[in-house]
Design a protein around this motif. Structure first.
Motif, PDB file in Angstrom:
ATOM      1  N   ASN A   1       0.799  -1.231   0.000  1.00 27.48           N
ATOM      2  CA  ASN A   1       0.000   0.000   0.000  1.00 27.48           C
ATOM      3  C   ASN A   1       0.830   1.278   0.000  1.00 27.48           C
ATOM      4  O   ASN A   1       0.369   2.326  -0.461  1.00 27.48           O
ATOM      5  N   LEU A   2       2.047   1.202   0.563  1.00 28.28           N
ATOM      6  CA  LEU A   2       2.865   2.411   0.744  1.00 28.28           C
ATOM      7  C   LEU A   2       4.255   2.206   0.148  1.00 28.28           C
ATOM      8  O   LEU A   2       5.248   2.698   0.681  1.00 28.28           O
ATOM      9  N   SER A   3       4.331   1.495  -0.947  1.00 32.56           N
ATOM     10  CA  SER A   3       5.595   0.954  -1.456  1.00 32.56           C
ATOM     11  C   SER A   3       6.736   1.959  -1.544  1.00 32.56           C
ATOM     12  O   SER A   3       7.859   1.678  -1.131  1.00 32.56           O
ATOM     13  N   GLY A   4       6.506   3.149  -2.064  1.00 34.43           N
ATOM     14  CA  GLY A   4       7.597   4.093  -2.280  1.00 34.43           C
ATOM     15  C   GLY A   4       7.828   5.060  -1.141  1.00 34.43           C
ATOM     16  O   GLY A   4       8.758   5.874  -1.193  1.00 34.43           O
ATOM     17  N   GLU A   5       7.025   4.978  -0.092  1.00 35.53           N
ATOM     18  CA  GLU A   5       7.153   5.925   1.018  1.00 35.53           C
ATOM     19  C   GLU A   5       8.236   5.470   1.997  1.00 35.53           C
ATOM     20  O   GLU A   5       8.488   4.276   2.165  1.00 35.53           O
ATOM     21  N   THR A   6       8.842   6.430   2.674  1.00 32.36           N
ATOM     22  CA  THR A   6       9.937   6.130   3.598  1.00 32.36           C
ATOM     23  C   THR A   6       9.405   5.513   4.880  1.00 32.36           C
ATOM     24  O   THR A   6       8.506   6.058   5.523  1.00 32.36           O
ATOM     25  N   ALA A   7       9.992   4.384   5.259  1.00 37.28           N
ATOM     26  CA  ALA A   7       9.592   3.688   6.480  1.00 37.28           C
ATOM     27  C   ALA A   7      10.601   3.870   7.601  1.00 37.28           C
ATOM     28  O   ALA A   7      10.221   4.007   8.767  1.00 37.28           O
ATOM     29  N   LEU A   8      11.899   3.881   7.253  1.00 35.83           N
ATOM     30  CA  LEU A   8      12.941   3.862   8.281  1.00 35.83           C
ATOM     31  C   LEU A   8      14.137   4.691   7.834  1.00 35.83           C
ATOM     32  O   LEU A   8      14.629   4.528   6.712  1.00 35.83           O
ATOM     33  N   VAL A   9      14.584   5.571   8.726  1.00 37.48           N
ATOM     34  CA  VAL A   9      15.773   6.386   8.473  1.00 37.48           C
ATOM     35  C   VAL A   9      16.738   6.168   9.631  1.00 37.48           C
ATOM     36  O   VAL A   9      16.371   6.333  10.797  1.00 37.48           O
ATOM     37  N   SER A  10      17.967   5.772   9.310  1.00 34.63           N
ATOM     38  CA  SER A  10      18.987   5.559  10.341  1.00 34.63           C
ATOM     39  C   SER A  10      20.317   6.040   9.785  1.00 34.63           C
ATOM     40  O   SER A  10      20.936   5.362   8.961  1.00 34.63           O
TER      41      SER A  10
ATOM     42  N   ASP B   1      22.613   7.570   7.299  1.00 29.98           N
ATOM     43  CA  ASP B   1      22.496   7.766   5.850  1.00 29.98           C
ATOM     44  C   ASP B   1      21.569   6.745   5.192  1.00 29.98           C
ATOM     45  O   ASP B   1      21.253   6.866   4.009  1.00 29.98           O
ATOM     46  N   LEU B   2      21.153   5.734   5.944  1.00 29.54           N
ATOM     47  CA  LEU B   2      20.294   4.683   5.391  1.00 29.54           C
ATOM     48  C   LEU B   2      18.835   5.126   5.386  1.00 29.54           C
ATOM     49  O   LEU B   2      18.306   5.573   6.400  1.00 29.54           O
ATOM     50  N   ARG B   3      18.187   4.988   4.241  1.00 30.47           N
ATOM     51  CA  ARG B   3      16.757   5.276   4.117  1.00 30.47           C
ATOM     52  C   ARG B   3      16.107   4.080   3.426  1.00 30.47           C
ATOM     53  O   ARG B   3      16.488   3.718   2.315  1.00 30.47           O
ATOM     54  N   LEU B   4      15.137   3.465   4.095  1.00 29.97           N
ATOM     55  CA  LEU B   4      14.447   2.309   3.536  1.00 29.97           C
ATOM     56  C   LEU B   4      12.977   2.644   3.319  1.00 29.97           C
ATOM     57  O   LEU B   4      12.326   3.238   4.187  1.00 29.97           O
ATOM     58  N   THR B   5      12.461   2.248   2.162  1.00 30.00           N
ATOM     59  CA  THR B   5      11.037   2.411   1.888  1.00 30.00           C
ATOM     60  C   THR B   5      10.283   1.196   2.423  1.00 30.00           C
ATOM     61  O   THR B   5      10.876   0.163   2.755  1.00 30.00           O
ATOM     62  N   PHE B   6       8.961   1.314   2.462  1.00 26.62           N
ATOM     63  CA  PHE B   6       8.149   0.193   2.934  1.00 26.62           C
ATOM     64  C   PHE B   6       8.317  -1.034   2.037  1.00 26.62           C
ATOM     65  O   PHE B   6       8.261  -2.172   2.520  1.00 26.62           O
ATOM     66  N   SER B   7       8.542  -0.828   0.741  1.00 29.65           N
ATOM     67  CA  SER B   7       8.716  -1.978  -0.158  1.00 29.65           C
ATOM     68  C   SER B   7      10.063  -2.658   0.044  1.00 29.65           C
ATOM     69  O   SER B   7      10.222  -3.843  -0.283  1.00 29.65           O
ATOM     70  N   GLU B   8      11.042  -1.940   0.596  1.00 31.20           N
ATOM     71  CA  GLU B   8      12.360  -2.534   0.832  1.00 31.20           C
ATOM     72  C   GLU B   8      12.425  -3.304   2.153  1.00 31.20           C
ATOM     73  O   GLU B   8      13.277  -4.184   2.314  1.00 31.20           O
ATOM     74  N   ILE B   9      11.549  -2.980   3.084  1.00 31.35           N
ATOM     75  CA  ILE B   9      11.597  -3.631   4.402  1.00 31.35           C
ATOM     76  C   ILE B   9      11.461  -5.152   4.302  1.00 31.35           C
ATOM     77  O   ILE B   9      12.284  -5.891   4.864  1.00 31.35           O
ATOM     78  N   PRO B  10      10.441  -5.710   3.604  1.00 30.76           N
ATOM     79  CA  PRO B  10      10.330  -7.172   3.567  1.00 30.76           C
ATOM     80  C   PRO B  10      11.503  -7.860   2.884  1.00 30.76           C
ATOM     81  O   PRO B  10      11.809  -9.016   3.200  1.00 30.76           O
ATOM     82  N   ILE B  11      12.174  -7.187   1.968  1.00 30.25           N
ATOM     83  CA  ILE B  11      13.355  -7.773   1.327  1.00 30.25           C
ATOM     84  C   ILE B  11      14.436  -8.026   2.379  1.00 30.25           C
ATOM     85  O   ILE B  11      15.000  -9.121   2.476  1.00 30.25           O
ATOM     86  N   HIS B  12      14.720  -7.010   3.193  1.00 30.24           N
ATOM     87  CA  HIS B  12      15.722  -7.148   4.248  1.00 30.24           C
ATOM     88  C   HIS B  12      15.275  -8.169   5.295  1.00 30.24           C
ATOM     89  O   HIS B  12      16.086  -8.974   5.776  1.00 30.24           O
ATOM     90  N   VAL B  13      13.999  -8.132   5.646  1.00 34.58           N
ATOM     91  CA  VAL B  13      13.482  -9.044   6.670  1.00 34.58           C
ATOM     92  C   VAL B  13      13.567 -10.493   6.197  1.00 34.58           C
ATOM     93  O   VAL B  13      13.993 -11.386   6.944  1.00 34.58           O
ATOM     94  N   ASN B  14      13.193 -10.754   4.955  1.00 33.77           N
ATOM     95  CA  ASN B  14      13.247 -12.122   4.426  1.00 33.77           C
ATOM     96  C   ASN B  14      14.679 -12.644   4.370  1.00 33.77           C
ATOM     97  O   ASN B  14      14.943 -13.804   4.715  1.00 33.77           O
TER      98      ASN B  14
END
Length: 502
Positions: A18-27, A29-42
């Motif tokens: 639902n929010l694929s291109g929106e920013t989910a996590l900033v740490s 210099d690292l910025r992850l979108t919601f669509s990138e989170i499951p890739i890292h989690v898997n």
């Protein structure tokens, strides 16, 4: 998983869609979108399985706030591994007690905690140590835990009522208890945030409190579940906090003294009005709450909770009824009972008991302590309070046997500090009490009777405690007296407070 269950991993997949291109996590210099989170989690979940982890195994975490911490917890929700969230401010000896009880397979740490990791090496029979910064003789690089295959796993998800996190609590009798939390507990806490603060108010979160603290943990997950952005503050720095709030347009954060005061001071110095800030919640003194509401457009929310309740069970804007801890939340029932566990009339004092979907599962490996705390279908908090006619909770104090000092958001049990002091060869008797402190809310004070001929200084007493247990538990104030008041051959703590509590 059952048909009526909805997990945190399900939320991860939903937000990725639902929010694929929106920013989910900033740490950093690292910025992850919601669509990138499951890739890292898997990749991380599959890597843990490849390393030999199975459902129910534990992994200990000794990290400051960082993206790796959040991603590891997310991976644990997918495969049923339980994360033991170590308090980085405690000593290696205190961590050892937690680890010997929970028996994790591996430790994930960062180089700034390498000394503690080295001291704990013998607790891990297979020496599975992973470092997020770099590999060493002691550890393997965190990258080695990551599988290259980002595809969804085929293994069934764990149930939302199974264990997910272990949060060590303060040691009443010198032994910390591990509060086991489930996904349902954290999902319920997220519902509290979304309902009471509002979804718009938590769309941008400054993760200022540590993840190993339930308020840091649940505010981060509430933001993610609600589709908001988490911005990680690796270690608290008020100037960086103000910069991030303004640059990232953040809307809320959780606070313990002295965080809010320092943020407001820094904002004043830089000319910032923290325009985007809508909510600050936690435990603060009235002067800082007043400043927040005069100097910004934000509202301060207060409440009552503990690790066992996965954050707040009561909440309200502090201005709604000053001096109270708010009313029962969307998911909680709150009552006041006497020593026989009978409800008391409105307005009378008694123990605060609570129930709801955010109440912890159990104390790890402590069935008797769990049964006692959860007797008669209520969680017994060990705190004394009263409810008024409108259901507002007025917090009064801890029960005598669970005396507690709250200093800068950390819990300190006097008995634990006293047991350390009494091991000193020159201390004959002691009583540890909490005294008011402008910066920390409360400070630890030790009232000591020295043995004949002793010339111990206040600093030596404080340093001795700090060398045995966590630094935040050492006395900030020490007073030497000829004798302590006693009743039935025990130190009369209330009399000591009245005489030396300042």
């Amino acid at each position: 998983m059952a048909i009526r269950e909805h997990s945190i991993y399900d939320c991860i997949l939903r937000n990725a869609l639902n929010l694929s291109g929106e920013t989910a996590l900033v740490s950093g210099d690292l910025r992850l979108t919601f669509s990138e989170i499951p890739i890292h989690v898997n990749c991380l979940a599959r890597g843990l399985l490849n390393t030999g982890f199975e459902k129910g195994d534990r992994i200990a975490v000794l990290l400051n706030n960082c993206a790796e911490y959040a991603l590891l917890l997310a991976a644990c929700t997918r495969i049923g591994v339980v994360a033991v969230c170590l308090n980085t401010r405690t000593s290696a000896g205190e961590m050892r007690m937690v680890l010997e009880s929970t028996k994790p397979k591996a430790l994930l740490f960062q180089t700034s905690f390498e000394q503690q990791a080295e001291e704990l090496r013998d607790v891990f029979p297979h020496h599975q140590f992973y470092c997020i910064d770099e590999a060493s003789i002691l550890s393997t690089s965190f990258d080695q835990l990551l599988d290259e295959n980002p595809a969804p796993l085929t293994e069934p998800q764990p149930g939302v009522d199974e264990g997910w996190l272990i949060i060590p609590t303060a040691a009443v009798d010198g032994v910390p208890k591990g509060a086991l939390l489930s996904q349902r507990n954290v999902l319920a806490s997220a519902a509290v945030h979304l309902h009471h603060f509002g979804r718009d108010a938590i769309k941008g979160h400054l993760l200022a409190l540590p993840i190993f603290h339930v308020m840091g943990l649940t505010s981060a997950w509430a933001t993610f579940i609600g589709g908001g952005k988490n911005v990680v503050l690796k270690q608290f720095d008020e100037k960086e906090a103000v910069r991030l709030i303004d640059a990232e347009q953040l809307t809320y954060f959780a606070s313990f003294q002295p965080i809010l005061e320092r943020v407001l001071d820094s904002a004043k110095e830089t000319g910032s009005v923290l325009k985007s800030l809508q909510v600050v919640y936690g435990l603060e003194g009235p002067q800082n709450i007043k400043r927040l509401q005069e100097e910004t457009n934000a509202v301060f929310w207060t409440g009552f909770g503990q690790a066992e309740t996965t954050s707040f069970v009561t909440a309200s804007p502090a201005s709604e009824r000053q001096g109270t801890s708010g009313q029962a939340t969307l998911v909680n029932s709150v009552a006041i009972v006497n020593e026989l566990d009978e409800s008391v009339p409105t307005g009378e004092e008694g123990e605060i008991v609570v129930r709801g979907e955010n109440i912890f599962l159990e104390y790890w490996n402590m069935p008797e302590a769990t049964a006692y705390a959860q007797r008669n279908s209520w969680h017994h908090t060990g705190d004394i309070g009263r409810l008024d006619d409108d259901g507002f909770l007025w917090y009064i104090k801890r029960k005598a046997e669970k005396e507690l000092i709250k200093t800068g958001g950390e819990n300190v049990y006097p008995g634990e500090v006293e047991s350390v002091l009494l091991k000193h060869a020159e201390i004959k008797d002691c009583c540890v009490i909490g005294v008011p402190d402008k910066t920390w809310g409360e400070a630890v004070k030790a009232v000591c009777v020295l043995k004949k001929g002793s010339k111990l200084s206040e600093k030596e007493v404080s340093d001795y405690v700090g060398g045995q247990i966590a630094g935040f538990k050492k006395p900030r104030k020490v007073e030497f007296v000829e004798k302590l008041p006693r009743e039935n051959d025990e130190v009369d703590r209330e009399a000591a407070k009245a005489k030396w509590g300042e």
